[in-house]
Design an enzyme around this catalytic site. Structure first.
Site, PDB file in Angstrom:
ATOM      1  N   LYS A 171      -0.056  11.178   1.548  1.00 10.08           N
ATOM      2  CA  LYS A 171       0.739  10.203   0.184  1.00 10.08           C
ATOM      3  C   LYS A 171       0.384  10.817  -1.179  1.00 10.08           C
ATOM      4  CE  LYS A 171      -0.162   6.146   1.993  1.00 10.08           C
ATOM      5  NZ  LYS A 171      -0.726   6.912   3.169  1.00 10.08           N
ATOM      6  N   SER A 172      -0.779  11.232  -1.451  1.00  8.53           N
ATOM      7  CA  SER A 172      -1.393  11.545  -2.298  1.00  8.53           C
ATOM      8  C   SER A 172      -1.379  12.736  -2.961  1.00  8.53           C
ATOM      9  CB  SER A 172      -3.177  10.741  -3.055  1.00  8.53           C
ATOM     10  OG  SER A 172      -3.398   9.440  -2.625  1.00  8.53           O
TER      11      SER A 172
ATOM     12  N   GLY B 260      -4.320   9.666   5.563  1.00  7.91           N
ATOM     13  CA  GLY B 260      -4.697  11.106   6.244  1.00  7.91           C
ATOM     14  C   GLY B 260      -2.362  12.242   5.816  1.00  7.91           C
ATOM     15  N   LEU B 261      -1.645  11.006   5.864  1.00 14.86           N
ATOM     16  CA  LEU B 261       0.068  11.688   5.537  1.00 14.86           C
ATOM     17  C   LEU B 261       0.019  12.839   4.816  1.00 14.86           C
ATOM     18  CD1 LEU B 261       2.175  10.127   7.405  1.00 14.86           C
ATOM     19  CD2 LEU B 261       1.232  11.971   8.585  1.00 14.86           C
TER      20      LEU B 261
ATOM     21  N   HIS C 224       1.198  -1.073  -0.953  1.00 15.57           N
ATOM     22  CA  HIS C 224      -0.491  -0.015   0.182  1.00 15.57           C
ATOM     23  C   HIS C 224       0.899   1.168   0.104  1.00 15.57           C
ATOM     24  CE1 HIS C 224      -3.029   2.741   0.713  1.00 15.57           C
ATOM     25  NE2 HIS C 224      -2.943   2.948   1.533  1.00 15.57           N
TER      26      HIS C 224
ATOM     27  N   ASP D 121      -2.199   3.732  -4.284  1.00 17.43           N
ATOM     28  CA  ASP D 121      -3.222   2.876  -3.673  1.00 17.43           C
ATOM     29  C   ASP D 121      -2.470   1.202  -3.680  1.00 17.43           C
ATOM     30  OD1 ASP D 121      -5.062   2.238  -1.604  1.00 17.43           O
ATOM     31  OD2 ASP D 121      -5.744   1.313  -2.849  1.00 17.43           O
TER      32      ASP D 121
END
Length: 320
Positions: free
Chosen positions: A162-163, A159-160, A141, A180
């Protein structure tokens, strides 16, 4: 154990190797798989009675041999050949297929293909193809990108950002491989290759914007079909205490094992005001320098030690 069908091999290589079915279509679902501890390269080879390959390839010499079997000039029979454990036979070099070989393949349900390509090239292509298709694999992931031609896997808890980080890196000219779910394949003893599942290809999910088609927004050069994995970026949440206690001069190289391959990893604290895209680019540039034998932190510490030694020597001289 990874395996593929003869049908899949034929479909994937039909155009490149100019393949055609000759007989044995009932065996189209025969499976080609890794045989114990044998390397993948040993799956394909010229006709061999002693160490039979799963894919037996017939060139000029092999077809001449089988033609002599048909005339009875050689005592070995076709029965002995078809008692060997094999999954597929390919007649290469655009050679005519011996009649008895076609008949045996039909009755024994052994797929028989023909190719207009010379056998050495055909075997090289199939070995590379099987090495990719039958490689050990796992799914991680995270977001996988090409940054300065280095495969970078960005991981961290949900929630950090990444995207969002991936979107900024793409906007800076880097390439997206997968978001993902990242498929990782061990295609060599120390080589991992990252790919994107077909269903997710080109897409990046960003909170607040939904699913974005990166190819459509940024163009063809913004996506990559695959990339070797060379660096892992671990994003971790950080507060003031974490940042103050961080060892800023640590020179230990972290690694993470995936499919028994050690991959260099870097931990980046995520805190307010930190430009993560710049930090990822700097981490990649630093990785490239490491690969060239240049360690900036070690150089600084060596220089610092040398200055302290000079000051100490000067102090001792004054004392004397």
């Amino acid at each position: 154990m990874p395996s593929i069908s003869v049908r899949r091999l034929y479909q994937d290589n039909q155009s490149k190797l100019k393949l055609a079915w000759s007989a044995g279509t009932a065996g189209a679902d025969n499976r080609i798989a890794i045989d114990g501890d044998k390397p993948i390269l040993a799956l394909v080879g010229h006709l061999n009675f002693i160490h039979p390959n799963q894919i037996q390839v017939l060139g000029v010499a092999e077809v001449e041999y089988l033609s002599k079997l048909e005339t009875g000039d050689i005592k070995t029979s076709f029965d002995e050949l078809f008692n060997l454990p094999m999954t597929l036979i390919i007649v290469a070099n655009n050679l005519a297929v011996p009649y008895m070989l076609r008949d045996y393949c039909h009755t024994r349900n052994v797929p028989l293909l023909t190719s207009k390509i010379e056998s050495p090239f055909l075997m090289d292509v199939l070995r590379i193809y099987l090495q990719r298709s039958l490689a050990a694999s796992t799914v991680k992931h995270g977001v996988f990108l090409d940054v300065f031609e280095v495969g970078v896997l960005i991981v961290g808890q949900s929630g950090l950002g990444k995207s969002e980080l991936a979107l900024e890196l793409v906007s800076r000219g880097h390439g997206l491989v997968a978001d993902d779910a990242v498929e990782l394949y061990r295609i060599g003893p120390e080589i991992l290759e990252g790919r994107c599942p077909p269903m997710l290809r080109d897409f990046l999910e960003v909170r607040g914007l939904g699913v974005l088609n990166i190819r459509a927004i940024f163009g063809e050069t913004a996506v990559r079909p695959r990339q070797p994995l060379q660096l892992i970026i671990n994003l971790v949440p950080a507060d003031d205490d974490y940042m103050q206690n961080l060892d800023r001069l640590s020179i230990q190289s972290e690694t993470q094992s995936i499919l028994n391959v050690a991959v260099r990893s870097v931990t980046l604290p995520v805190a307010v005001g930190r430009n993560l895209a710049v930090l990822v680019e700097a981490a990649v540039r630093n990785y490239i320098l490491h690969m060239r034998g240049k360690d900036s932190t070690k150089e600084f510490l060596d220089r610092h030690t040398a200055v302290l030694k000079e000051e100490n020597d000067a102090h001792e001289n004054r004392t004397d």
